[in-house]
Design a protein around this motif. Sequence first.
Motif, mmCIF file in Angstrom:
data_model
loop_
_atom_site.group_PDB
_atom_site.id
_atom_site.type_symbol
_atom_site.label_atom_id
_atom_site.label_comp_id
_atom_site.label_asym_id
_atom_site.label_seq_id
_atom_site.Cartn_x
_atom_site.Cartn_y
_atom_site.Cartn_z
ATOM 1 N N ASN A 71 0.811 -1.216 0.000
ATOM 2 C CA ASN A 71 0.000 0.000 0.000
ATOM 3 C C ASN A 71 0.846 1.269 0.000
ATOM 4 N N SER A 72 2.018 1.155 -0.515
ATOM 5 C CA SER A 72 2.838 2.345 -0.592
ATOM 6 C C SER A 72 3.344 2.522 -2.015
ATOM 7 N N GLU A 97 0.452 13.255 -3.495
ATOM 8 C CA GLU A 97 0.154 12.980 -2.089
ATOM 9 C C GLU A 97 -1.344 13.052 -1.831
ATOM 10 N N ASN A 98 -1.955 14.102 -2.293
ATOM 11 C CA ASN A 98 -3.390 14.293 -2.135
ATOM 12 C C ASN A 98 -4.199 13.117 -2.621
ATOM 13 N N ARG A 136 -3.398 9.717 -0.762
ATOM 14 C CA ARG A 136 -3.800 9.575 0.634
ATOM 15 C C ARG A 136 -5.293 9.372 0.751
ATOM 16 N N GLY A 190 -5.928 5.975 0.764
ATOM 17 C CA GLY A 190 -5.355 5.192 1.850
ATOM 18 C C GLY A 190 -3.967 4.640 1.569
ATOM 19 N N LYS A 191 -3.342 5.145 0.532
ATOM 20 C CA LYS A 191 -1.995 4.678 0.227
ATOM 21 C C LYS A 191 -1.007 5.737 0.705
ATOM 22 N N HIS A 192 0.211 5.353 0.908
ATOM 23 C CA HIS A 192 1.160 6.389 1.283
ATOM 24 C C HIS A 192 2.276 6.517 0.270
ATOM 25 N N VAL A 193 2.861 7.687 0.250
ATOM 26 C CA VAL A 193 3.901 7.927 -0.735
ATOM 27 C C VAL A 193 5.247 8.155 -0.060
#
Lengths: 331, 331
Positions: free
Chosen positions: B60-61, B82-83, B86, B89-92
Amino acid sequence: MATIYQVSERAGVSLATVSRVMNGNAKVSETTRNKVLAAMAELNYRPNSIAQSLASNCSNSVGMLVSEVHGPFFGEMMSGVENELRTAGKHVIIAAGHSDEASEKEAIEFLISRKCDALILHVDAVTDQYLIDLNERTPVVIINRTIPGLEDHCICLNNELGGYQATKALLDMNHRQIAYISGPLWKHDARERFEGHKRALSEFGLPLDEALCVQGDFHEEGGARAMETLLASAKPFTAVACANDEMACGAMNCARDHKLDIPADVSVMGFDNVIMSRYTFPHLTTIDYPAGEMGRMAACWVRRQIYQDKQVKVRQLFEPSLVLRDSVRQL
Amino acid sequence: MATIYQVSERAGVSLATVSRVMNGNAKVSETTRNKVLAAMAELNYRPNSIAQSLASNCSNSVGMLVSEVHGPFFGEMMSGVENELRTAGKHVIIAAGHSDEASEKEAIEFLISRKCDALILHVDAVTDQYLIDLNERTPVVIINRTIPGLEDHCICLNNELGGYQATKALLDMNHRQIAYISGPLWKHDARERFEGHKRALSEFGLPLDEALCVQGDFHEEGGARAMETLLASAKPFTAVACANDEMACGAMNCARDHKLDIPADVSVMGFDNVIMSRYTFPHLTTIDYPAGEMGRMAACWVRRQIYQDKQVKVRQLFEPSLVLRDSVRQL
DNA sequence: TTGAAAGCGCTACCAG
DNA sequence: CTGGTAGCGCTTTCAA
């Protein structure tokens, strides 16, 4: 993708031994280590960092929350953090808080759910108490804010001093009627900078003229609007100190729209020394905010306190400094 | 921290069932689901995303590689990414490649070792073939570059068109002696923009004057140096088109140092429309590069292709557009 | 619809 | 110095 198990098989050792040579902490004989290393190379083995994290309960990731991902100020800061942390093999997960309490909290929860080993925060909206409680859950390091009781977790610039330096510089150049465009006064740094302004004034025996103080929003438009207000009020002033560079740009543009020359008719002082301030015309005289270095220090703090790398030194307090360019003139 | 096991105990169901209600894919009876939900709430349960990743083989990244973390251009882009991610629900995870082949590769390996589900790349230095091979290892989406054979992984701006629009605008305003400050010509976008310049010229039946073309570095200093060269060459020109805004700023400053007025003596055209271009004096006439939107689209691509969210639509091609401000005048 | 159980790939503890 | 092994917390068959 090869696993540790296959490496152990190939090297003819146990899985535990492979783990040992990977982590390099326990003792392994030279021969065994070489066999393992060879097996790793042959299989082009890469440890699975997710599995490592689960087993070791350490994600090797640190979360970073900034107000906005774009904008020169935060860019410098993130850049400093990214650099320092990547050389340490850690990764940084970024999130934006947008200076809004709900968003900031949401972003923090998001980062926590990602199991960050620590959080580097530049937050405006959440309360001190919230941060203190948060630190019980996950170690935090806070940039640009001093939290009573969490002082050793804070990387700060002396904003008050910066505010003082800005106005002092103007006073030293014989300005006596100095307008001030502050940031939103609910923000700590905005308030501190304003305090510095007042201190400089009083040091020169000057009263604070409320009519010459207007609150901006730390953005260009706000700076322009504030300047508009100032100009409309008909109160004379020879210089205006702005709580950040963006507002200073807005103020300069507004002044120019009113056919005022900078700095001949009005001097403008900025704050932050963002890259942009070198591009403006005239080049902006401002107060340097070492954002990149402070970001780097936050990263160092994490390396030292969380990852136990006692080699790295941490500096927590930073001093602003005057950068003389062309937007302010001697009277 | 509560685990799934404790939740299952408390709810009086099996661990598998808890997992089912969490993921909401398999069927679970209403009563059971409520029991589980209640247990989760009581225990303030948060799934451990590391364990989820290990078990599901999905982190999930997503990794994001930019040339520089600071700088307005990449800030906008990262902000868009990023917007979008997120909210999904994923992250960068961000990393900088510094336009250097070794650094770019190293950063990519770093991101891969972090088990990113996909990589969003803005890279200059690595070869097309490297990217094609890379895509076999981890799905990539590439911003600002078209890779033959990987077209559907690319989010692009029509740089050639932008270059054309810039020079065309100048020509339309009756400029005929137009200098050009290019980016480093080993970079794709720099070359494409330059091609556009040449096309506009030839469309007006004008030859390309080598003496009026100088290569810059996409940075302010390079723009200033290039302008210096141009001015020194004594070849007359009424306008200069620059391959990005930073160089345009440098060029303007240099011109001003030579007592030239902009745009009275020389018109200056930028490219990118970074925030800064609104702060310069005079305000820069430039070509808009929708970096934020393109970043967002890269994120959408990942949501759709990797996370199977077929709701989101992806746009891969973007068109630049002219932004008229004050640094160019009609002859 | 639910439960049991086998991993995911690695760390770390305990013996030897 | 090395091996065996019990987890880490969750997903995902396979049966029931």
